[in-house]
Design an enzyme around this catalytic site. Structure first.
Site, short mmCIF file in Angstrom:
data_model
loop_
_atom_site.label_atom_id
_atom_site.label_comp_id
_atom_site.label_asym_id
_atom_site.label_seq_id
_atom_site.Cartn_x
_atom_site.Cartn_y
_atom_site.Cartn_z
N ASP A 114 0.95 -1.29 0.00
CA ASP A 114 -0.03 -0.10 -0.08
C ASP A 114 0.90 1.24 0.07
O ASP A 114 2.04 1.05 0.08
CB ASP A 114 -0.69 0.00 1.34
CG ASP A 114 -1.79 1.26 1.52
OD1 ASP A 114 -2.29 1.64 0.30
OD2 ASP A 114 -1.94 1.82 2.51
N SER A 115 0.24 2.32 -0.25
CA SER A 115 1.04 3.72 -0.01
C SER A 115 1.62 3.82 1.14
O SER A 115 2.57 4.65 1.55
CB SER A 115 0.12 4.92 -0.44
OG SER A 115 -0.85 4.82 0.61
N CYS A 147 -4.43 -1.54 -1.91
CA CYS A 147 -4.48 0.01 -1.98
C CYS A 147 -5.54 0.25 -3.09
O CYS A 147 -5.26 -0.39 -4.32
CB CYS A 147 -3.24 0.58 -2.43
SG CYS A 147 -3.51 2.30 -2.89
N GLU A 153 -2.36 8.63 7.99
CA GLU A 153 -0.83 8.04 7.95
C GLU A 153 0.22 8.81 8.92
O GLU A 153 0.78 8.40 9.71
CB GLU A 153 -0.37 8.33 6.65
CG GLU A 153 0.93 7.82 6.21
CD GLU A 153 1.16 6.27 6.05
OE1 GLU A 153 0.15 5.73 5.59
OE2 GLU A 153 2.06 5.78 6.17
N CYS A 210 -11.05 3.33 0.73
CA CYS A 210 -9.66 3.42 0.95
C CYS A 210 -9.25 2.52 1.92
O CYS A 210 -9.83 2.61 3.04
CB CYS A 210 -9.35 4.94 0.94
SG CYS A 210 -7.68 5.11 1.82
N HIS A 260 -7.04 2.83 4.30
CA HIS A 260 -6.79 3.57 5.46
C HIS A 260 -7.83 3.86 6.33
O HIS A 260 -7.65 3.98 7.59
CB HIS A 260 -6.16 5.02 5.14
CG HIS A 260 -4.78 4.93 4.83
ND1 HIS A 260 -4.04 4.59 3.48
CD2 HIS A 260 -3.68 5.49 5.29
CE1 HIS A 260 -2.86 4.74 3.50
NE2 HIS A 260 -2.41 5.13 4.59
#
Ligand code: DGL
Length: 278
Positions: free
Chosen positions: A15-16, A79, A158, A193, A195
């Protein structure tokens, strides 16, 4: 010919940033005997407001590292943004490798909705993608989807910036409209998403207990099991429980903290270099 060594190889998950941990959690529950290597592309996060081209190059660099340096037996793109931009390119590049992507769980949300009105939170990149448009088209007539691009939210999560996270969640939930089970209200909220499930409790408090939050970690882990079984690549139970390695292209703090919090994983985060963005 498949060898036992191939089944022993880890599954690469990326993932990012830390969002994909919400998918890794489901994967480890579904496939406890498997070895995993999780790569957070923190040096290049967030992906959600970048161009398709940027996200595609990053997905390729990260996947190259996992496939060519670490010899993973399958890839899970944990992601939504990277899946929308690049999963087809990864499949073209490694045609034999099982590659599992993730997309906002619109279909189960539409099926479960009583009011037939569904809220969708995702990154701008995901919502603007051709893949998402196709997904919406296939579900025409099944429910009304109200979509909200959530600029800055993945980055705030994040960075562990709770104040901004709360402010953005509140703003975006309000923008989506009225939540509840009465006619005309949104009774499902799709977390499009990876996250966002990490702040699921905050979102649930904002939309109220009558609303169901829908994420795709569990379906992705089931699909991963299916493709591994088809390829004869499932690791044998007799091999004992699997291991999980954590890698980051950026700082280790966020990944270390979130892995401990969400997966009770106290492993050390290894720092890796996957080449520049282009
Ligand atoms: N977690 C990612 C997703 O599912 C990306 C968030 C971001 O980097 O903007 O879309």
């Amino acid at each position: 010919m498949l060898t036992a060594a191939q089944a022993e190889a880890p599954i690469g998950v990326f993932d990012s940033g830390v969002g994909g941990l919400s998918v890794l959690r489901a994967l480890r529950t579904q496939l406890p005997q498997e070895n995993f290597v999780y790569l957070s592309d923190a040096a290049h996060a967030p992906y959600g407001e970048r161009t398709d081209e940027y996200v595609t190059v990053r997905a390729l660099r990260v996947a190259e590292y996992l496939v060519e340096q670490l010899g993973v037996k399958a890839l899970v793109v944990a992601c939504n943004t990277a899946t929308a931009a690049a999963v087809h390119i990864l499949r073209e590049r490694w045609p034999v490798l099982p590659v599992v992507g993730i997309e906002p769980a619109l279909k189960p949300a539409a099926a479960a909705s009583q009011t037939k009105r569904v809220g969708v939170m995702a990154t701008r990149g995901t919502l603007q993608s051709a893949k998402f448009k196709v997904l919406l088209d296939t579900l025409q007539g099944q429910a009304q989807f109200v979509v909200q691009p959530c600029d800055g939210l993945a980055a705030a999560i994040e960075n562990g910036d709770d104040r901004t996270t709360h402010l953005l969640c509140k703003t975006y939930v309000r923008a989506l409209g009225n939540f509840g089970r009465q006619p005309g209200q949104l009774d499902q909220l799709v977390l499009g998403c990876t996250h966002y499930p990490l702040v699921g409790e905050m979102l649930q408090n904002l939309v109220g207990p009558a609303v169901t939050l829908v994420e795709a970690g569990a379906p992705v882990s089931l699909q991963t099991r299916r493709v591994l079984a088809q390829a004869g690549l499932l690791r044998q139970q007799s091999g004992g429980s699997g291991t999980t390695r954590l890698l980051s292209t950026g700082t280790s703090q966020a990944l270390e903290g979130n892995a401990a919090r969400w997966l009770s994983l106290d492993g050390v985060v290894e720092s890796v270099q996957t080449g520049s963005a282009r």
